[in-house]
Design an enzyme around this catalytic site. Sequence first.
Site, PDB file in Angstrom:
ATOM      1  N   ASP A 117      55.614  45.501  34.565  1.00 17.47           N
ATOM      2  CA  ASP A 117      56.437  46.622  35.029  1.00 17.47           C
ATOM      3  C   ASP A 117      57.869  46.348  34.570  1.00 17.47           C
ATOM      4  OD1 ASP A 117      57.466  44.728  36.749  1.00 17.47           O
ATOM      5  OD2 ASP A 117      57.087  45.857  38.593  1.00 17.47           O
ATOM      6  N   HIS A 118      58.819  47.146  35.071  1.00 15.16           N
ATOM      7  CA  HIS A 118      60.231  46.949  34.682  1.00 15.16           C
ATOM      8  C   HIS A 118      60.745  45.572  35.096  1.00 15.16           C
ATOM      9  CE1 HIS A 118      59.918  48.527  38.701  1.00 15.16           C
ATOM     10  NE2 HIS A 118      61.138  48.063  38.989  1.00 15.16           N
TER      11      HIS A 118
ATOM     12  N   CYS B 148      55.314  40.952  36.725  1.00 18.66           N
ATOM     13  CA  CYS B 148      56.196  41.883  37.442  1.00 18.66           C
ATOM     14  C   CYS B 148      57.342  41.040  37.989  1.00 18.66           C
ATOM     15  CB  CYS B 148      55.442  42.686  38.507  1.00 18.66           C
ATOM     16  SG  CYS B 148      54.751  41.754  39.875  1.00 18.66           S
ATOM     17  N   GLY B 149      58.072  41.545  38.971  1.00 17.75           N
ATOM     18  CA  GLY B 149      59.210  40.775  39.480  1.00 17.75           C
ATOM     19  C   GLY B 149      58.744  39.456  40.069  1.00 17.75           C
ATOM     20  N   THR B 150      57.757  39.523  40.928  1.00 21.30           N
ATOM     21  CA  THR B 150      57.235  38.313  41.582  1.00 21.30           C
ATOM     22  C   THR B 150      55.901  37.853  40.999  1.00 21.30           C
ATOM     23  OG1 THR B 150      56.032  39.729  43.117  1.00 21.30           O
ATOM     24  CG2 THR B 150      58.238  38.997  43.803  1.00 21.30           C
ATOM     25  N   GLY B 151      55.229  38.737  40.304  1.00 20.59           N
ATOM     26  CA  GLY B 151      53.862  38.451  39.821  1.00 20.59           C
ATOM     27  C   GLY B 151      52.824  38.799  40.870  1.00 20.59           C
ATOM     28  N   ILE B 152      53.288  39.107  42.067  1.00 21.83           N
ATOM     29  CA  ILE B 152      52.336  39.297  43.178  1.00 21.83           C
ATOM     30  C   ILE B 152      51.685  40.685  43.116  1.00 21.83           C
ATOM     31  CG2 ILE B 152      52.068  39.396  45.681  1.00 21.83           C
ATOM     32  CD1 ILE B 152      54.438  37.377  45.859  1.00 21.83           C
ATOM     33  N   GLY B 153      52.517  41.735  43.050  1.00 19.16           N
ATOM     34  CA  GLY B 153      51.962  43.095  43.065  1.00 19.16           C
ATOM     35  C   GLY B 153      50.986  43.311  41.919  1.00 19.16           C
TER      36      GLY B 153
ATOM     37  N   HIS C  31      38.771  25.619  36.602  1.00 22.01           N
ATOM     38  CA  HIS C  31      37.954  25.826  37.802  1.00 22.01           C
ATOM     39  C   HIS C  31      37.508  27.265  38.003  1.00 22.01           C
ATOM     40  CE1 HIS C  31      39.269  21.973  40.076  1.00 22.01           C
ATOM     41  NE2 HIS C  31      39.407  21.819  38.777  1.00 22.01           N
TER      42      HIS C  31
ATOM     43  N   ARG D 159      29.244  23.614  39.487  1.00 25.52           N
ATOM     44  CA  ARG D 159      29.785  24.035  40.795  1.00 25.52           C
ATOM     45  C   ARG D 159      30.820  25.153  40.653  1.00 25.52           C
ATOM     46  NH1 ARG D 159      33.023  19.781  39.485  1.00 25.52           N
ATOM     47  NH2 ARG D 159      35.107  19.637  40.379  1.00 25.52           N
ATOM     48  N   HIS D 160      31.561  25.122  39.537  1.00 24.44           N
ATOM     49  CA  HIS D 160      32.552  26.188  39.321  1.00 24.44           C
ATOM     50  C   HIS D 160      31.868  27.502  38.951  1.00 24.44           C
ATOM     51  CE1 HIS D 160      35.711  23.439  40.004  1.00 24.44           C
ATOM     52  NE2 HIS D 160      35.550  22.750  38.887  1.00 24.44           N
TER      53      HIS D 160
HETATM   54  C1  RB5 Z   1      59.719  45.836  41.471  1.00 29.75           C
HETATM   55  O1  RB5 Z   1      60.998  45.884  42.006  1.00 29.75           O
HETATM   56  C2  RB5 Z   1      58.924  44.728  42.146  1.00 29.75           C
HETATM   57  O2  RB5 Z   1      58.553  45.148  43.431  1.00 29.75           O
HETATM   58  C3  RB5 Z   1      57.705  44.384  41.328  1.00 29.75           C
HETATM   59  O3  RB5 Z   1      58.120  44.016  40.052  1.00 29.75           O
HETATM   60  C4  RB5 Z   1      56.891  43.212  41.816  1.00 29.75           C
HETATM   61  O4  RB5 Z   1      57.647  42.132  42.185  1.00 29.75           O
HETATM   62  C5  RB5 Z   1      55.862  43.534  42.799  1.00 29.75           C
HETATM   63  O5  RB5 Z   1      55.140  42.708  43.360  1.00 29.75           O
END
Ligand code: RB5
Length: 295
Positions: free
Chosen positions: A160-161, A217-222, A250, A285-286
């Site tokens: 994303d951005h 993304c910003g955190t990689g989480i979303g 693994h 196992r993996h």
């Molecule tokens: C965008 O501002 C941010 O929410 C997205 O890049 C990301 O971190 C989501 O998990």
Amino acid sequence: MKNIIFVCSGNTCRSPMAEAIAKSLCNHKDINILSMGIFVYNNLPINENAKLVLQNNNINVSNHVSKPLTLSELENADLILTMEKEQKALLIEFAKANNIKTNNIFTLYEYTLNKDTDIKDPFGSDLTTYNECFNEIYSLVSKINFDNISEETMIGIGSDHGGFHLKEEIIKYLKDNNIPFKDYGTYSTDAVDYPIYGKKVANDVANGTLEKGILICGTGIGISISANKVKGVRAALCHDVFSAKATREHNDANILCMGERVIGVGLALEIVKAFLETPFSNDERHIRRINMIEE
Ligand code: RB5
């Protein structure tokens, strides 16, 4: 001998034009260039307008007759280039149902320009439209590198951005290391929604078009949460080299996710390297645990 097959619906307009153009541009004797269709009335000649446009451009049209793409041709092809996304999707579905590879099926726009565009069917239109269609196909086919037709699977990269700048750095790394890749966007820092990019790359990893993916993304989480919604995807959020190696060994992770706002470029590139170079352990196992995830 390598086989390239251009595919459209009826095999009377777009794909025979692409075939004739490719034959006129390719001087490799070991490349067999063909065209076929998905919905074909057998043995129809090339469309009159298509023939005329080719002749006006001094491109030889041999005695073309329309042919359906069969399973064995699909299986033996090194590269399949469709005119539309829908045709690609149908072929991938057909290939998967028959347990054959799908990583050599692309749309012509995707393969040559990384673009999500269809070549419109000129069937029933006037000569001007056929001329435009010819020019469009010519400009794409002339971008095919016939010296390097391989079915090498690619890495897909998307962000994303919030991950755009890191994506560009990773693309530089992939280019410098001659690693084939496809950029799924986004292409600027304008705000976009990360699930869209997560899903695009994840779908192509799951259907076998891509060998692996990288999502930022910003955190990689979303973007990792989004990618993991696609069946068959194992997206791993890694911000250290140890995890990147371990998740390959693994979990046989097929997508690496990172956050641009979390780590620096230097570490991110080390992580990419570790992720791309570490093989799955193939340990019983993996495998068992991965199968449990799939179930
Ligand atoms: C965008 O501002 C941010 O929410 C997205 O890049 C990301 O971190 C989501 O998990």
